[in-house]
Design an enzyme around this catalytic site. Structure first.
Site, PDB file in Angstrom:
ATOM      1  N   HIS A  85       2.382  49.085  60.500  1.00 23.10           N
ATOM      2  CA  HIS A  85       2.571  49.260  61.950  1.00 23.10           C
ATOM      3  C   HIS A  85       1.730  48.251  62.720  1.00 23.10           C
ATOM      4  O   HIS A  85       0.755  47.712  62.206  1.00 23.10           O
ATOM      5  CB  HIS A  85       2.192  50.679  62.376  1.00 23.10           C
ATOM      6  CG  HIS A  85       0.716  50.916  62.352  1.00 23.10           C
ATOM      7  ND1 HIS A  85       0.020  51.167  61.189  1.00 23.10           N
ATOM      8  CD2 HIS A  85      -0.209  50.914  63.347  1.00 23.10           C
ATOM      9  CE1 HIS A  85      -1.269  51.317  61.471  1.00 23.10           C
ATOM     10  NE2 HIS A  85      -1.438  51.159  62.772  1.00 23.10           N
ATOM     11  N   HIS A  96      -1.572  42.627  65.613  1.00 21.71           N
ATOM     12  CA  HIS A  96      -1.616  42.340  64.183  1.00 21.71           C
ATOM     13  C   HIS A  96      -1.290  43.614  63.402  1.00 21.71           C
ATOM     14  O   HIS A  96      -1.313  44.708  63.952  1.00 21.71           O
ATOM     15  CB  HIS A  96      -2.999  41.810  63.783  1.00 21.71           C
ATOM     16  CG  HIS A  96      -4.098  42.795  64.051  1.00 21.71           C
ATOM     17  ND1 HIS A  96      -4.793  42.809  65.242  1.00 21.71           N
ATOM     18  CD2 HIS A  96      -4.588  43.811  63.312  1.00 21.71           C
ATOM     19  CE1 HIS A  96      -5.682  43.794  65.206  1.00 21.71           C
ATOM     20  NE2 HIS A  96      -5.576  44.417  64.051  1.00 21.71           N
TER      21      HIS A  96
END
Length: 175
Positions: free
Chosen positions: A118, A36
């Site tokens: 990220h 995630h």
């Protein structure tokens, strides 16, 4: 309970697991099992605050958008390696969503300081040789896989000896 707001990337789980297999082996790695992008880490939250958090996040209005996997890198520096991550591009819509998330929760939580879009692949401890570890990371090629972002989530994270266990408390779909 430990909470965060995130975009789920598990639809690319097989690809991320394959990338993890290419990580240099000269360090103690803790491989991530669920993928995630954290928009905002909330930390420990009292259960009686969850409804207010959900109500505030429901006010965010956003349209579906697409991003591509783009690069691989490390945080925080090449001399102090703690995380291996996959970057995304374009970042603008993610940054905009993160800012709206911050704004919607400003009365409950501090604003994020250094947000970087990220997806964590691994946490790193004790690279035997930092230079060869960094060189190994730089050799990994990331395919520019496209993914459509249709929602974000409020996620509960329960820490266990086997690693964190994630549970979606609420999914916020885009228009």
């Amino acid at each position: 309970m430990r909470l965060f707001v995130a975009i789920d990337f598990n639809e690319l789980k097989d690809y991320f697991v394959d990338l993890q297999k290419h990580l240099p082996s000269n360090a103690k790695l803790s491989l991530v099992k669920s993928f995630h992008l954290t928009l905002k880490f909330l930390g420990d939250v009292q259960p009686n605050n969850v409804d207010e958090i959900i109500d505030n996040l429901k006010k965010i209005k956003f349209n579906t958008f697409s991003v591509n996997l783009d690069s691989i890198g490390i945080f925080p520096t090449e001399n102090y390696i703690r995380v291996v991550w996959v970057g995304l591009s374009p970042e603008e819509k993610i940054i905009e969503l993160q800012k709206q998330t911050d704004e919607s929760l400003k009365n409950l939580f501090k604003k994020e300081k250094d947000f970087k879009a990220h997806i964590t692949l691994a946490r790193v401890r004790y690279p035997a040789d930092k230079k060869s570890f960094v060189d190994g990371i730089k050799k990994i090629k990331v395919e520019s896989k496209k993914i459509e972002i249709k929602d974000f989530r409020l996620v509960k994270s329960t820490l266990t000896p086997q690693g964190p266990v994630y549970e979606d408390l609420e999914v916020f779909n885009f228009d």
